[in-house]
Motif scaffolding. Structure first.
Motif, PDB file in Angstrom:
ATOM      1  N   UNK A   1       0.819  -1.214   0.000  1.00 40.26           N
ATOM      2  CA  UNK A   1       0.000   0.000   0.000  1.00 40.26           C
ATOM      3  C   UNK A   1       0.849   1.259   0.000  1.00 40.26           C
ATOM      4  N   UNK A   2       1.924   1.247   0.806  1.00 37.49           N
ATOM      5  CA  UNK A   2       2.813   2.407   0.851  1.00 37.49           C
ATOM      6  C   UNK A   2       3.384   2.719  -0.523  1.00 37.49           C
ATOM      7  N   UNK A   3       3.876   1.689  -1.204  1.00 38.97           N
ATOM      8  CA  UNK A   3       4.558   1.909  -2.482  1.00 38.97           C
ATOM      9  C   UNK A   3       3.569   2.173  -3.617  1.00 38.97           C
ATOM     10  N   UNK A   4       2.487   1.395  -3.652  1.00 39.62           N
ATOM     11  CA  UNK A   4       1.551   1.531  -4.774  1.00 39.62           C
ATOM     12  C   UNK A   4       0.934   2.934  -4.835  1.00 39.62           C
ATOM     13  N   UNK A   5       0.655   3.537  -3.677  1.00 37.81           N
ATOM     14  CA  UNK A   5      -0.089   4.796  -3.711  1.00 37.81           C
ATOM     15  C   UNK A   5       0.819   6.018  -3.597  1.00 37.81           C
ATOM     16  N   UNK A   6       2.003   5.879  -2.979  1.00 37.88           N
ATOM     17  CA  UNK A   6       2.759   7.064  -2.567  1.00 37.88           C
ATOM     18  C   UNK A   6       3.419   7.781  -3.734  1.00 37.88           C
TER      19      UNK A   6
ATOM     20  N   UNK B   1      -5.505   1.157  -7.203  1.00 38.19           N
ATOM     21  CA  UNK B   1      -4.357   1.498  -8.050  1.00 38.19           C
ATOM     22  C   UNK B   1      -4.051   0.377  -9.038  1.00 38.19           C
ATOM     23  N   UNK B   2      -3.897  -0.838  -8.527  1.00 33.08           N
ATOM     24  CA  UNK B   2      -3.508  -1.957  -9.399  1.00 33.08           C
ATOM     25  C   UNK B   2      -4.587  -2.246 -10.443  1.00 33.08           C
ATOM     26  N   UNK B   3      -5.854  -2.287  -9.994  1.00 28.59           N
ATOM     27  CA  UNK B   3      -6.934  -2.564 -10.946  1.00 28.59           C
ATOM     28  C   UNK B   3      -7.083  -1.420 -11.948  1.00 28.59           C
TER      29      UNK B   3
END
Length: 478
Positions: free
Chosen positions: A246-251, A406-408
């Motif tokens: 979550x930290x990496x995908x969104x930041x 984010x991923x979807x």
């Protein structure tokens, strides 16, 4: 026994080291950023970062002071699963590698993670996302500032607020002077210092005590740290995996790097950074397991790493720890200051308040925002209201809810935009409820699970078509 009695470094030596490395980082910041006059150069290093520097900056940014201080804390509290669980943070870097390639392809003119959410899901989702992202950024900034104060206090007895103030001020100064190129340039130097420091510390700990003595003392005094069936630790393992994702995908810290890398570099830079990063928490955490063998007094769990290193290795160990953790702290703090300032200026100031602002005006606004972020972080760090782990994992409930949107959104053309928005809101609410009702080690786990169910269910029931060309927004006319 208080910390002044266990401190190894004389305050004068600690101040001298801090002054020397502050001068080094500020000087490097000026050198790397001296030619960056244009906005894109100041905030994205001209979008021409190569593989070696790209790998170093991704790895160094993820090796935060939290890694070098929280991994020992979690090993000290949860045993083997604590340090192994923390090392699963590498999975976030590895999984972001293909995303970085796709981000660079879909959004060649992008600036922030907010740009993607705005174009992909619309304004409501964008504002929800900004709230989560900025809240998380402050949580991380405060944990880094606190780590600087905790470190200097544990090693030298320097009052917490003084150490925190000086280290935070140094990072603000060189980020302000040199911009993003200064951030990634100093990251390269700091990554080398971190790796050398950790290897030397681990080698000295193993040589000084030995595996057998450490294992015998743990079995005698803290056998629960060796068990593989500690329920809280097992939940923490999965929680940390999702928290890291979550930290990496969104930041915006990681999205700005994806935009700044030369074409074809992003995927390999993140893959290599993940592989190099994975062993670091295990090495750092292992040092804490030597505590029972030494019979060391630990006044607070988040001081365990610096205190044991200093106790075992004396003055040399304390100096190594101070240099290494200062480098780890600076490599993350500068990145977070630059990325958060960019998110605030481009997504809030430029998009909401000054859509006709010139490039020079936005460059100056970014500098002012970096300074303001430093001041607000300093004010929030002063009370030191909780431990590093509890503070950081409080934000985990929020960021884990962004993983699926984010991923979807990057790969599924039919992802429902309202479902993505609801997933972030409901996932955050469920995660924070679990954090308070169960414990800090399940907040991200619950937040990610609720978010996943909502994204999958709404997309299955109400799929919405999306044209990927909408992400290729033309460059702004500043």
């Amino acid at each position: 026994m208080n910390v002044q009695e266990t401190a190894i470094l004389e305050p004068g030596i600690a101040w001298l080291l801090i002054a020397l490395f502050t001068a080094l980082y500020v000087g490097l910041g000026w050198y790397f950023g001296r030619k960056d006059k244009e906005l894109d150069q100041f905030v994205l290093a001209g979008r021409k970062v190569g593989l070696a520097v790209g790998t170093a900056t991704a790895m160094a940014t993820w090796v935060t002071s939290n890694t070098t201080m929280m991994a020992p804390q979690l090993a000290y509290q949860m045993g083997i699963w604590g340090m192994v669980g923390y090392s699963l943070g590498a999975v976030g870097l590895l999984l972001f590698a293909p995303l970085a390639k796709r981000i660079r392809t879909l959004m060649p003119n992008g600036y922030t993670s907010g740009d993607f959410v705005r174009l992909r899901y619309g304004n409501v989702a964008w504002r929800v996302f900004l709230g989560i992202s900025i809240f998380y950024s402050f949580g991380w900034l405060v944990s880094l500032g606190m780590a600087g104060g905790v470190l200097t206090h544990a090693l030298s007895g320097i009052p917490y607020w003084q150490g925190m103030t000086v280290i935070l001020g140094a990072c603000v100064a060189y980020t302000l002077i040199g911009g993003f190129r200064a951030v990634i340039g100093t990251d390269f130097i700091q990554s080398i210092l971190i790796l050398i420091g950790l290897v030397v510390l681990a080698w000295l700990v193993i040589g000084g005590i030995g595996f057998d003595e450490i294992h015998f003392s743990l079995e005698l005094e803290r056998p629960e740290l060796l068990t593989l069936m500690m329920p809280a630790a097992i939940m923490f393992l999965f929680n940390n995996l999702l928290f890291g994702m979550g930290e990496i995908f969104h930041s915006n810290v990681w999205w700005t790097r994806a935009y700044s890398f030369r074409e074809g570099v992003g995927m390999w830079a993140y893959l290599l950074a993940g592989l190099f990063w994975a062993p670091i928490p295990i090495v750092a955490g292992f040092i804490a397991l030597a505590g029972p063998a030494l019979g060391t007094n630990i006044p607070a769990a988040d001081m365990v790493g610096p205190i044991i290193s200093a106790e075992l290795l004396g003055l040399a160990g304390a100096i190594i720890v101070l240099i290494m953790v200062f480098a780890a702290l600076a490599s993350s703090l500068d990145s977070l200051l630059a990325a958060t300032a960019m998110l605030v200026v481009r997504d809030i100031y430029y998009r909401h308040l000054r859509p006709h602002a010139s490039a020079d005006h936005l460059r100056n606004a970014t500098k002012v925002t970096i300074l303001l972020l430093g001041v607000v972080t300093w004010l929030l760090c002063l009370p030191r209201i909780t431990t590093l782990a509890e503070l950081l994992y409080f934000t985990g409930a929020f960021v884990a809810s962004t993983i699926w949107p984010i991923a979807a959104g990057l790969y599924w053309r039919r992802t429902n935009r309202w479902g993505a928005t609801l997933a972030m809101v409901a996932g955050s609410a469920a995660g924070i409820t679990a954090y308070f009702q169960i414990g800090f080690y399940v907040g991200a786990l619950v937040g990610a699970a609720v978010s996943m169910v909502i994204v999958l269910l709404t997309t299955w029931l109400r799929p919405q078509e999306f044209d990927w060309e909408q992400l290729k927004e033309p460059p702004p006319k500043h």
